[in-house]
Design a protein around this motif. Structure first.
Motif, short mmCIF file in Angstrom:
data_model
loop_
_atom_site.label_atom_id
_atom_site.label_comp_id
_atom_site.label_asym_id
_atom_site.label_seq_id
_atom_site.Cartn_x
_atom_site.Cartn_y
_atom_site.Cartn_z
N LEU A 38 0.85 -1.19 0.00
CA LEU A 38 0.00 0.00 0.00
C LEU A 38 0.88 1.23 0.00
O LEU A 38 1.72 1.40 0.89
CB LEU A 38 -0.88 0.02 1.26
N PHE A 40 0.75 5.28 0.40
CA PHE A 40 -0.20 6.30 0.88
C PHE A 40 0.49 7.64 1.10
O PHE A 40 1.65 7.70 1.49
CB PHE A 40 -0.91 5.82 2.16
N ILE A 43 -1.94 11.98 5.09
CA ILE A 43 -3.30 12.50 5.08
C ILE A 43 -3.39 13.80 5.91
O ILE A 43 -2.87 13.85 7.03
CB ILE A 43 -4.29 11.45 5.69
N LEU A 78 3.70 -1.23 3.90
CA LEU A 78 3.13 0.11 3.89
C LEU A 78 4.22 1.09 3.48
O LEU A 78 5.33 1.05 4.02
CB LEU A 78 2.64 0.49 5.29
N ILE A 128 -3.20 2.12 -3.78
CA ILE A 128 -2.75 3.45 -3.37
C ILE A 128 -3.88 4.16 -2.63
O ILE A 128 -5.06 3.91 -2.89
CB ILE A 128 -2.25 4.34 -4.55
N ALA A 129 -3.49 5.00 -1.68
CA ALA A 129 -4.49 5.76 -0.93
C ALA A 129 -4.54 7.18 -1.47
O ALA A 129 -3.55 7.71 -1.97
CB ALA A 129 -4.14 5.78 0.55
N ASN A 130 -5.72 7.77 -1.34
CA ASN A 130 -5.91 9.16 -1.75
C ASN A 130 -6.36 9.99 -0.55
O ASN A 130 -7.21 9.55 0.22
CB ASN A 130 -6.99 9.22 -2.85
N SER A 171 -12.76 5.73 5.35
CA SER A 171 -12.20 5.51 4.02
C SER A 171 -13.08 4.55 3.23
O SER A 171 -13.91 3.86 3.81
CB SER A 171 -10.78 4.95 4.13
N HIS A 193 -9.91 5.84 -0.94
CA HIS A 193 -10.09 7.26 -0.61
C HIS A 193 -10.20 7.39 0.91
O HIS A 193 -10.97 6.66 1.54
CB HIS A 193 -11.38 7.81 -1.22
N TYR A 222 -6.29 6.57 9.57
CA TYR A 222 -5.24 5.59 9.22
C TYR A 222 -5.67 4.17 9.57
O TYR A 222 -5.40 3.23 8.81
CB TYR A 222 -3.91 5.94 9.89
N LEU A 225 -7.95 3.12 6.85
CA LEU A 225 -7.17 2.87 5.63
C LEU A 225 -6.47 1.51 5.69
O LEU A 225 -6.57 0.69 4.77
CB LEU A 225 -6.14 3.99 5.42
N PHE A 229 -7.10 -1.88 3.54
CA PHE A 229 -6.01 -2.50 2.78
C PHE A 229 -5.94 -4.00 3.12
O PHE A 229 -5.86 -4.85 2.22
CB PHE A 229 -4.70 -1.78 3.08
#
Ligand code: AR6
Length: 234
Positions: A38, A40, A43, A78, A128-130, A171, A193, A222, A225, A229
């Motif tokens: 993942l 990221f 945030i 991560l 991937i995280a947004n 998320s 997201h 987090y 998220l 994941f």
């Protein structure tokens, strides 16, 4: 990669980010571990103006807890990404992760554009995280604009099918259609997201410098998220 290997020497070695990037990229391309990485962004720490020192503590703590919880799945990784070698959030996280002796093969930082990790950085990350906005709208700025633009219209449509809004601290997983350029070029199969706490008076849900609430929400963001994941990987 050996389980439990910790790298307090990462900073002492004095490796610059480019060398570290290359090292990690090499490891990543060498096996099927790729599918369980993942990437990221940090945030809430740019447009949402969350304090970097507090954010770095939260990133390191939640990542450490997550990796401990899944210590039997050694191929889960991560990667915190930011655009510049001078990124302060990357330095803070690197320093704190090293002090906590977190296994640096499972959690590390990487300098690059999150939409070009494979083609420009040699790092394969299927998830991937947004750092999203509450309406899950494309555009705006920062990493949200970059991801929606690189992924094309199909991410927008796929996102709408999954959710129409997010609460701060939550998320949502969006499977990325195979027609998306981000899927084809970079090998990204899912975008998660995440909506973090907002400390910017010009944005919705402004927390007025309330870091008790803000830190709680960033923790939740987090955790959400990383749990999402894990649900993809399992
Ligand atoms: N690749 C990697 N990291 C990036 C990239 C990129 N292409 N672009 C930015 N970053 P931000 P927030 C880093 O502002 O603070 C949006 O407009 C950046 O350096 O994107 O959560 C949304 O629509 C920083 O470390 O997110 C929301 O309204 C991190 O990504 C709002 O901003 C997050 O910066 C969210 O604000």
């Amino acid at each position: 990669v050996e389980e439990g290997m910790s790298c307090p020497m990462e900073i002492e070695k004095g490796l610059n980010d480019k060398n570290e990037n290359e090292e990690h990229a090499k490891e990543c391309d060498s096996g099927d571990v790729d599918s369980c990485t993942l990437a990221f962004p940090s945030i809430s720490t740019a447009d949402f103006q969350f304090d970097l020192d507090r954010a770095s503590d939260i990133i390191v703590d939640t990542a450490a807890d997550f990796l401990q919880k899944f210590d039997n799945i050694t191929y889960i990784r991560l990667v915190l990404v930011d655009l510049s070698e001078k990124s302060r959030i990357l330095s803070l996280v690197k320093e704190k992760a090293s002090k906590k002796s977190i296994d640096c093969s499972r959690f590390f930082t990487f300098v690059g554009d999150i939409t070009q990790l494979h083609t420009k950085g040699g790092l394969r990350c299927s998830v991937i995280a947004n750092a999203a906005n509450w309406r899950l709208k494309p555009g705006g700025g920062g990493v949200n604009a970059a991801i929606f633009s690189a992924a094309g219209e199909s991410l927008h449509h796929a996102t709408k099918k999954c959710a129409d809004a997010l609460r701060p601290g939550t998320s949502v997983v969006v499977p990325l259609p195979s027609i998306s350029p981000l899927h084809q070029r970079e090998g990204v199969t899912h975008v998660i997201h995440v909506l973090g706490p907002n400390m910017n008076p010009m944005r919705p849900d402004y927390l007025k410098n309330d870091y008790i609430k803000g830190s709680k929400i960033l923790h939740e963001a987090y955790n959400s998220l990383f749990e999402n994941f894990a649900s993809i990987v399992r």
